[in-house]
Write an enzyme that holds these catalytic residues in place. Sequence first.
Site, PDB file in Angstrom:
ATOM      1  N   GLY A  28       0.830  -1.195   0.000  1.00 50.07           N
ATOM      2  CA  GLY A  28       0.000   0.000   0.000  1.00 50.07           C
ATOM      3  C   GLY A  28       0.860   1.238   0.000  1.00 50.07           C
ATOM      4  N   GLY A  30       0.572   5.800  -0.101  1.00 51.73           N
ATOM      5  CA  GLY A  30      -0.214   7.019  -0.123  1.00 51.73           C
ATOM      6  C   GLY A  30       0.673   8.214   0.141  1.00 51.73           C
ATOM      7  N   ASP A 140     -12.308   8.800  10.914  1.00 53.33           N
ATOM      8  CA  ASP A 140     -12.231   8.339   9.522  1.00 53.33           C
ATOM      9  C   ASP A 140     -12.734   6.909   9.402  1.00 53.33           C
ATOM     10  OD1 ASP A 140     -11.774   8.558   6.810  1.00 53.33           O
ATOM     11  OD2 ASP A 140      -9.654   8.055   6.937  1.00 53.33           O
TER      12      ASP A 140
END
Length: 470
Positions: A28, A30, A140
Amino acid sequence: MEPEAAKSWSIHSRGEIIAKYEIQERVGSGAYSDVYKARRLSDNVVVALKEVHDYQSAFREIEALQILNSPNVIVLHEFFWREDEDAVLVLEYLRTDLASVINEAKKEGRSIGVAQLKRWMLQILCGLDACHRNMILHRDLKPTNLLVSDDGLLKLADFGQARILLEPGYVAAYNNLQPYEQNAVNQENAFQPPEDFPETDNLCQEAYEIQEQGTISKEEYFRQLDEFKAKNIDETDEETDVHDGDTSCLATCTTSDIEDDPFKNSYSYKAEGGGDDGQGCLTSCVGTRWFRAPELLFGSTDYGLEIDLWSLGCIFAELFTLEPIFPGTADIDQLSRIFSVLGNLTEEVWPGCSKLPDYKTISFNKVENPIGLEACLPNCSPDEISLVKKLVCYDPASRATAMELLHDKYFSEEPLPVPMSELWVPLTRSGQDENSPRGWSGHDGMGSDSDFEDFENYTRTDTGFSIRFP
């Protein structure tokens, strides 16, 4: 192994990490972190290494989750953090998430069985209740941040936006939760799961057993906070969305027992400036748009645990229908979708809403015939619709708490929640759309922009704009 990106070079070159872990692949990436699958050399356990490029996000994850002790919250084994280097969190590795459960069911043209739905929902509630009992606001919540193990255990993850609500004003509003001075007897009295669900059972009971060692009273907690503030250490809540793309879909963090832990004796959160009252101001630019509460969309910086409860309602609705309930394309479109379902936001439905920062700036035409939540939840039972209504409502004070929902009759009536061993778990994480690098269904791409020009039916006024519904 060669690094995949320049910004991730440090994790491959840090001796203290590669001496203990074999980095296998990046799973992953970001703007704020990269996540790697790795093998712990001492016992061959597979872990996730999360290299966090943002100091504030790393601080939040470590401090907030060191407080928690719940089987439904992701586990941090240890972390590495030195001056002038990114923090690297060593987390348990969970292969998939709730988004994949939803997405696979949708692809196969089937619904998620009611008994399975109840088990997924109970696990989410147990994790969120553990957070809220400790005054930890996640900020979130969404399906991609609800990770799932191979055996069906669901865990809350990605606490990079979390806040610990320390101020007396916040605690007074939730003083019935008593998060910091509970013993085993108090815990037992506080939560009595209905006898009819045989398993929720033990997970929730375990989640509420707080270790006596290291707990402090609220009075001592606030004394330490006052001392911390006296040092004039101040950090503002950046006015940006903190989205990690696919990094949040694989790992986050929790407690650890680590020598020389810089957070070991820290129960105070850095006060954040910007508020006129000196209390420390939150930001409204948090969360992912599709799951963002109306008060955030109207610019509120004076909110509490209830914004998590709105997000929870949106998640439950999506579990029932396999579709997001409010898939807004921009903040103003997000509000228009909510208004079309719930009607206009007025003092009648939420006393005090006119004091929201952007209430007078954002002007909508009157929605004469809102469709109601029932229309968004076709084929759902009255009890299922009622459950969502208890969360997806304008007035934050009217939203049911996680604890209240754990006692809801929905979970103690037939069909009863299945054991975790009977949950269907995807073999692979299917949430990644190859045409959408930001993640499943664009959730991670739903930022905080109020992109008025992309919304057709609006007109500008002297103070803002007005939306006309078709």
